[in-house]
Design a protein around this motif. Sequence first.
Motif, PDB file in Angstrom:
ATOM      1  N   VAL A  41      -6.472  10.106 -10.773  1.00  0.00           N
ATOM      2  CA  VAL A  41      -5.291  10.722 -11.383  1.00  0.00           C
ATOM      3  C   VAL A  41      -4.779  11.817 -10.451  1.00  0.00           C
ATOM      4  O   VAL A  41      -5.546  12.675 -10.014  1.00  0.00           O
ATOM      5  N   ILE A  42      -3.488  11.762 -10.128  1.00  0.00           N
ATOM      6  CA  ILE A  42      -2.849  12.749  -9.263  1.00  0.00           C
ATOM      7  C   ILE A  42      -1.877  13.561 -10.108  1.00  0.00           C
ATOM      8  O   ILE A  42      -1.021  12.998 -10.797  1.00  0.00           O
ATOM      9  N   GLY A  55      -4.064   6.192 -12.090  1.00  0.00           N
ATOM     10  CA  GLY A  55      -4.438   4.946 -11.454  1.00  0.00           C
ATOM     11  C   GLY A  55      -4.629   3.816 -12.453  1.00  0.00           C
ATOM     12  O   GLY A  55      -5.205   4.001 -13.524  1.00  0.00           O
ATOM     13  N   VAL A  56      -4.142   2.641 -12.100  1.00  0.00           N
ATOM     14  CA  VAL A  56      -4.187   1.471 -12.971  1.00  0.00           C
ATOM     15  C   VAL A  56      -5.396   0.612 -12.606  1.00  0.00           C
ATOM     16  O   VAL A  56      -5.537   0.179 -11.460  1.00  0.00           O
ATOM     17  N   THR A  57      -6.275   0.381 -13.554  1.00  0.00           N
ATOM     18  CA  THR A  57      -7.440  -0.462 -13.339  1.00  0.00           C
ATOM     19  C   THR A  57      -7.028  -1.932 -13.323  1.00  0.00           C
ATOM     20  O   THR A  57      -5.953  -2.295 -13.826  1.00  0.00           O
ATOM     21  N   THR A  98      -9.819  -7.436  -2.255  1.00  0.00           N
ATOM     22  CA  THR A  98      -9.155  -6.529  -1.313  1.00  0.00           C
ATOM     23  C   THR A  98      -8.563  -5.305  -1.989  1.00  0.00           C
ATOM     24  O   THR A  98      -8.003  -4.440  -1.308  1.00  0.00           O
ATOM     25  N   HIS A  99      -8.681  -5.224  -3.306  1.00  0.00           N
ATOM     26  CA  HIS A  99      -8.109  -4.082  -4.024  1.00  0.00           C
ATOM     27  C   HIS A  99      -8.916  -2.814  -3.749  1.00  0.00           C
ATOM     28  O   HIS A  99     -10.144  -2.812  -3.860  1.00  0.00           O
ATOM     29  N   ARG A 100      -8.207  -1.747  -3.380  1.00  0.00           N
ATOM     30  CA  ARG A 100      -8.812  -0.428  -3.235  1.00  0.00           C
ATOM     31  C   ARG A 100      -8.019   0.509  -4.123  1.00  0.00           C
ATOM     32  O   ARG A 100      -6.826   0.741  -3.874  1.00  0.00           O
ATOM     33  N   PRO A 101      -8.641   1.025  -5.180  1.00  0.00           N
ATOM     34  CA  PRO A 101      -7.880   1.727  -6.223  1.00  0.00           C
ATOM     35  C   PRO A 101      -7.043   2.893  -5.736  1.00  0.00           C
ATOM     36  O   PRO A 101      -5.971   3.160  -6.275  1.00  0.00           O
ATOM     37  N   GLU A 102      -7.504   3.619  -4.692  1.00  0.00           N
ATOM     38  CA  GLU A 102      -6.717   4.744  -4.201  1.00  0.00           C
ATOM     39  C   GLU A 102      -5.447   4.286  -3.487  1.00  0.00           C
ATOM     40  O   GLU A 102      -4.542   5.081  -3.233  1.00  0.00           O
ATOM     41  N   TRP A 103      -5.373   2.978  -3.175  1.00  0.00           N
ATOM     42  CA  TRP A 103      -4.187   2.405  -2.532  1.00  0.00           C
ATOM     43  C   TRP A 103      -3.535   1.373  -3.436  1.00  0.00           C
ATOM     44  O   TRP A 103      -2.907   0.439  -2.965  1.00  0.00           O
ATOM     45  N   GLY A 104      -3.688   1.577  -4.722  1.00  0.00           N
ATOM     46  CA  GLY A 104      -3.125   0.642  -5.673  1.00  0.00           C
ATOM     47  C   GLY A 104      -1.918   1.192  -6.393  1.00  0.00           C
ATOM     48  O   GLY A 104      -1.028   1.803  -5.798  1.00  0.00           O
ATOM     49  N   PHE A 159      -0.061   3.296  -9.720  1.00  0.00           N
ATOM     50  CA  PHE A 159      -0.207   4.435 -10.628  1.00  0.00           C
ATOM     51  C   PHE A 159       0.933   4.398 -11.643  1.00  0.00           C
ATOM     52  O   PHE A 159       2.089   4.188 -11.280  1.00  0.00           O
ATOM     53  N   VAL A 160       0.592   4.628 -12.892  1.00  0.00           N
ATOM     54  CA  VAL A 160       1.617   4.750 -13.928  1.00  0.00           C
ATOM     55  C   VAL A 160       1.978   6.225 -14.072  1.00  0.00           C
ATOM     56  O   VAL A 160       1.104   7.101 -14.052  1.00  0.00           O
TER      57      VAL A 160
END
Length: 367
Positions: free
Chosen positions: A196-197, A206-208, A249-255, A257-258
């Motif tokens: 969360v930013i 962040g969206v799971t 290939t998913h990396r959550p910090e590069w995914g 965000f809502v």
Amino acid sequence: MGDTGGDQVEAAVRDCAAVLRPAAGLDWRGVPAGGLEWDCRRTAEHIASDLIAYAGRLASRATSSLPFDIALDEGTGNADVVDAIEATGALLAAAVRTAPREVRAFHPYPYRSANREGFAAMGVAEVLLHTHDIAEGLGLAYRPPAELCAWVLTRIFPHVRPEPGAPWNTLLWATGRADLPGRAPVAEWRWRNNLVIGAERLTLQGVTPAAAADLRAGGTGGFAWIEGGPFEGTRDAAGMVVKAYEAGTHRPEWGMFVLVRREDGLAVGAIGFHGVPDEEGRAEVGYDLAETARGRGYATEALRALAEHALARDDVKLLFAAIERDNAPSQRVIARAGFTRVSAEEERTAHEHHDLEPSLRLYARGR
């Protein structure tokens, strides 16, 4: 996507008790729990300790680790330990069900906090994995429901490629407990709660993979949306997250965000990256808003926050965005967020060598 995780916590604890209670007459002390250094008794006590710790943090909205642990009375039998697991599991389930959606509480890894769904998933993971360890040590049969394992994986193991049709095997492999064909053994592991930013009026949540799958299917992703949301682009981006997760290939910090408004908890749009930075440290960003949320500066605020967060990293040198030449509102957003139009030569190179559509204009922001 109406569940918050309380049902899953209860299901995991129920299965744990069904396996361990009939074995309460065995000697759990001195018997290693699977590959752990703990014996089976210590591992069972650890399950209860984790469940009460998660319940306490979430219920109190803790901002740091709480200075308490569970202590069982001297002479407590194995069946009583199972009682403690059931009781602490019920407390965590209750804390999860009663916590508001926006509440976050302390957890050290990796982003210093978790929401109610994250605490539920961590609790379920602890129960599933350590029940497995104890069962292995005592020679008991144990295999949790596949849907419960997949529920955990899509919430706190977003970086792990799911093995088709084998979520339990995937979870065991991801935590160093089993092998999977074609994959290297795991020596060190961590789960990952969503990032969360913070921004002034918004939080970028962040969206799971679980939330992304729900959004792609036409659901809310677990968010309360402003009228008219989510926008079509948000659902398309969610589909990209799901594909990346399934491919590993998913990396959550590069995914993705809502964007959630602080004043009322309503989601107004989405923002995110098209993938991890390339070898030169460049990453592409994209964003959209529900039509009813436009014209209030939300996109600019979110883009600034995301850019500042990303460019503070050592592995990021440049962020860029491709915008339709006729989309004046988006061009104003990108300019206010500190991005500038690249040179004609750079844009021509992007068109000729990187398949950039001729109708798109390229904007960038560096450190």
